[in-house]
Write an enzyme that holds these catalytic residues in place. Structure first.
Site, PDB file in Angstrom:
ATOM      1  N   TYR A 176       0.857  -1.186   0.000  1.00 14.63           N
ATOM      2  CA  TYR A 176       0.000   0.000   0.000  1.00 14.63           C
ATOM      3  C   TYR A 176       0.891   1.233   0.000  1.00 14.63           C
ATOM      4  O   TYR A 176       1.850   1.316   0.767  1.00 14.63           O
ATOM      5  CB  TYR A 176      -0.887   0.001   1.250  1.00 14.63           C
ATOM      6  CG  TYR A 176      -1.778   1.212   1.377  1.00 14.63           C
ATOM      7  CD1 TYR A 176      -2.847   1.404   0.499  1.00 14.63           C
ATOM      8  CD2 TYR A 176      -1.564   2.164   2.371  1.00 14.63           C
ATOM      9  CE1 TYR A 176      -3.676   2.515   0.618  1.00 14.63           C
ATOM     10  CE2 TYR A 176      -2.390   3.272   2.500  1.00 14.63           C
ATOM     11  CZ  TYR A 176      -3.445   3.445   1.626  1.00 14.63           C
ATOM     12  OH  TYR A 176      -4.263   4.547   1.752  1.00 14.63           O
ATOM     13  N   ASP A 224       9.315   2.974  -0.241  1.00  6.80           N
ATOM     14  CA  ASP A 224       8.260   3.616   0.533  1.00  6.80           C
ATOM     15  C   ASP A 224       8.481   3.233   1.994  1.00  6.80           C
ATOM     16  O   ASP A 224       8.113   2.149   2.427  1.00  6.80           O
ATOM     17  CB  ASP A 224       6.880   3.169   0.035  1.00  6.80           C
ATOM     18  CG  ASP A 224       5.759   3.833   0.823  1.00  6.80           C
ATOM     19  OD1 ASP A 224       6.062   4.575   1.779  1.00  6.80           O
ATOM     20  OD2 ASP A 224       4.585   3.594   0.481  1.00  6.80           O
ATOM     21  N   LYS A 262       4.187   9.289   8.898  1.00  5.45           N
ATOM     22  CA  LYS A 262       3.988   8.692  10.226  1.00  5.45           C
ATOM     23  C   LYS A 262       5.001   9.213  11.262  1.00  5.45           C
ATOM     24  O   LYS A 262       4.819  10.313  11.763  1.00  5.45           O
ATOM     25  CB  LYS A 262       3.943   7.168  10.094  1.00  5.45           C
ATOM     26  CG  LYS A 262       2.717   6.794   9.233  1.00  5.45           C
ATOM     27  CD  LYS A 262       2.445   5.350   8.987  1.00  5.45           C
ATOM     28  CE  LYS A 262       1.134   5.252   8.186  1.00  5.45           C
ATOM     29  NZ  LYS A 262       1.073   4.223   7.181  1.00  5.45           N
TER      30      LYS A 262
HETATM   31  C1  PLP Z   1       0.438   4.718   5.777  1.00  3.09           C
HETATM   32  C2  PLP Z   1       1.181   4.476   4.538  1.00  3.09           C
HETATM   33  C3  PLP Z   1       1.066   5.328   3.415  1.00  3.09           C
HETATM   34  C4  PLP Z   1       0.057   6.440   3.357  1.00  3.09           C
HETATM   35  O1  PLP Z   1       0.308   7.443   4.303  1.00  3.09           O
HETATM   36  P1  PLP Z   1      -0.902   8.438   4.687  1.00  3.09           P
HETATM   37  O2  PLP Z   1      -0.253   9.405   5.626  1.00  3.09           O
HETATM   38  O3  PLP Z   1      -1.962   7.583   5.311  1.00  3.09           O
HETATM   39  O4  PLP Z   1      -1.360   9.072   3.434  1.00  3.09           O
HETATM   40  C5  PLP Z   1       1.889   5.105   2.338  1.00  3.09           C
HETATM   41  N1  PLP Z   1       2.769   4.097   2.326  1.00  3.09           N
HETATM   42  C6  PLP Z   1       2.891   3.249   3.375  1.00  3.09           C
HETATM   43  C7  PLP Z   1       3.906   2.158   3.324  1.00  3.09           C
HETATM   44  C8  PLP Z   1       2.095   3.402   4.500  1.00  3.09           C
HETATM   45  O5  PLP Z   1       2.201   2.533   5.512  1.00  3.09           O
END
Ligand code: PLP
Length: 427
Positions: A144, A239, A267
């Site tokens: 994701y 990511d 995060k």
């Molecule tokens: C949470 C997450 C996202 C999206 O971040 P948001 O702040 O919710 O838009 C993208 N990539 C990874 C790996 C994530 O865990």
């Protein structure tokens, strides 16, 4: 437990907010039942509006690595906010944040702050496309990367399957440019690059997959992807919105010794405030506006209060031994859960990285998305509710990683394992 206030709030929310929530997984759809509404949080604990207390293994989905409402983070936010909430001109904390990120993550020679992980990944693939002059993006099943159009693509079977959008509203013309392959499959990646390597702008990956539970890379897998990208002139994008600053101070790229071209964060660097960032090699990032032509902007990007919360969190996690302690806590928790399941005669397996873990109701190993899908999710759902009743809040989905913070001490881990023993017995 009494949930009267949460139930009333959820009833009101359902009338006015789609599904009653502002982010889908919060709705408990996959585990069933209704979400609880938070009143406050401190350390390893969440308290709901009905006064119930939970040991929290979600940590706001990752940011709260130092525990909820850490006094040093709150103090930094309080001090900063007295000078104003947003300026719309540069502020010193943005520079401090850029210095901190580039010092901790050497592959990021330049960095741009945004407001969410979604914005970070969207921007990173724009840079990849802009810098390479190519259009195709490669992603992995079960990974994701936020809700950008290019990432909401269903995995097809077979390497060359064209992406099908798995959300209405995503034009297939765009989804077609996203190729999806299986994580941890060396040959699938080799074959795809041999076929269309020259058209691939970038390959984006969660180096440890935290959005399909918690799947670790096989030995040499990330290195294999690095080599393929280099050979075919595609950019490797890590990511690290979830793994960054967690699985090691310098993220998964430090843990596995891989240098990506671009990285995305979120995060933890916001410390609980809405923040994201993307960065990479100077020559790539220098192409972003206004120093280059690749456009990306944000009214609230680099917000001083958000930077203060993030910087205070980064300072806490740079304490000597922080990640080692996090790893020990994660191991004690996972070993304890496995032992409790074994005693109850339940097929159960955990995967772990420092500060994050996956729970599976199946025997191990779990190395692929298919393996993860083989977990008995009906059983997980019963376990989830049994734990919740005993004051332990796990991620409300069989396909989300759990998080441990530095505020999870021996007492919390022991209480969690006791709750698990009692919960396994009810299954
Ligand atoms: C949470 C997450 C996202 C999206 O971040 P948001 O702040 O919710 O838009 C993208 N990539 C990874 C790996 C994530 O865990």
């Amino acid at each position: 437990m009494n949930h009267t206030q949460s139930h009333d709030l959820f009833t009101r929310a359902l009338e006015l907010i789609p599904g009653g929530v502002n982010s889908p997984v919060r709705a408990f759809k996959s585990v069933g039942g209704e979400p609880f509404f938070a009143q406050r949080a401190e350390g390893a604990y969440l308290q709901d509006v009905d006064g119930n207390r939970y040991i929290d293994y979600v940590g706001s989905w990752g940011p709260m690595i130092a525990g909820h409402a850490h006094p040093k983070v709150l103090a930094a936010v309080e001090k900063t906010m007295r000078d104003g909430l947003s300026f719309g001109v540069p502020n010193a904390l943005e520079v401090t944040m850029a210095e901190a990120i580039t010092a901790i993550v050497p592959s990021c020679e330049m960095v741009r702050m945004v407001n969410s992980g979604t914005e970070a990944t969207l921007s990173a693939i724009r840079v990849a496309r802009g810098a390479t002059g190519r259009n195709r993006i490669v992603k992995f099943e079960g990974c994701y990367h936020g809700h950008g159009d290019s990432f909401l693509v269903k995995a097809g079977s077979g390497v060359m399957t064209l992406g099908l959008p798995n959300s209405p509203g995503v034009p297939s013309a765009l989804a077609d440019l996203t190729m999806t392959i299986a994580y941890n499959d060396f040959d699938a990646a080799t074959k795809l690059f041999e076929e269309i390597g020259g058209e691939i702008a970038g390959l984006i990956i969660e180096p440890i997959v935290g959005n399909a539970n918690c799947i670790l890379p096989r030995d040499g897998y990330l290195q294999h992807l690095r080599e393929l990208c280099t050979k075919h002139g595609a950019l490797l994008i890590f990511d690290e919105v979830m793994t960054g600053f967690r699985v090691a101070l310098g993220g998964a790229q430090q843990r596995y010794g891989i240098t990506p071209d671009l990285s995305t964060f979120g995060k933890i660097i916001g410390g609980g405030m809405p923040v994201g960032a993307y960065g990479g090699r100077r020559e790539l990032m220098a192409q972003v506006a206004p120093s280059g032509p690749i456009y990306q902007a944000g009214t609230l990007s680099g917000n001083p209060v958000a930077m203060a919360a993030g910087l205070a969190t980064l300072e806490l996690i740079q304490a000597p031994g922080f990640h080692e302690a996090l790893e020990r806590t994660t191991n004690v928790l996972c070993d304890g859960l496995e032992a409790a399941a074994r005693d109850a005669g339940i097929a159960f397996h955990t995967t772990r990285a420092p500060g994050m873990f996956g729970l599976y109701f199946r025997e191990g190993p779990v190395e692929t998305f298919e393996d993860a899908k083989g977990s008995d999710s009906a059983r997980f759902n019963r376990f989830f509710h049994a734990m919740l009743e005993r004051g332990v809040y796990l991620a409300p989905s069989a396909f989300e990683a759990g998080f441990v913070s530095s505020a999870h001490g021996e007492a919390e881990i022991a209480a969690t394992i006791d709750a698990a023993r009692a919960s396994f017995a009810t299954l």
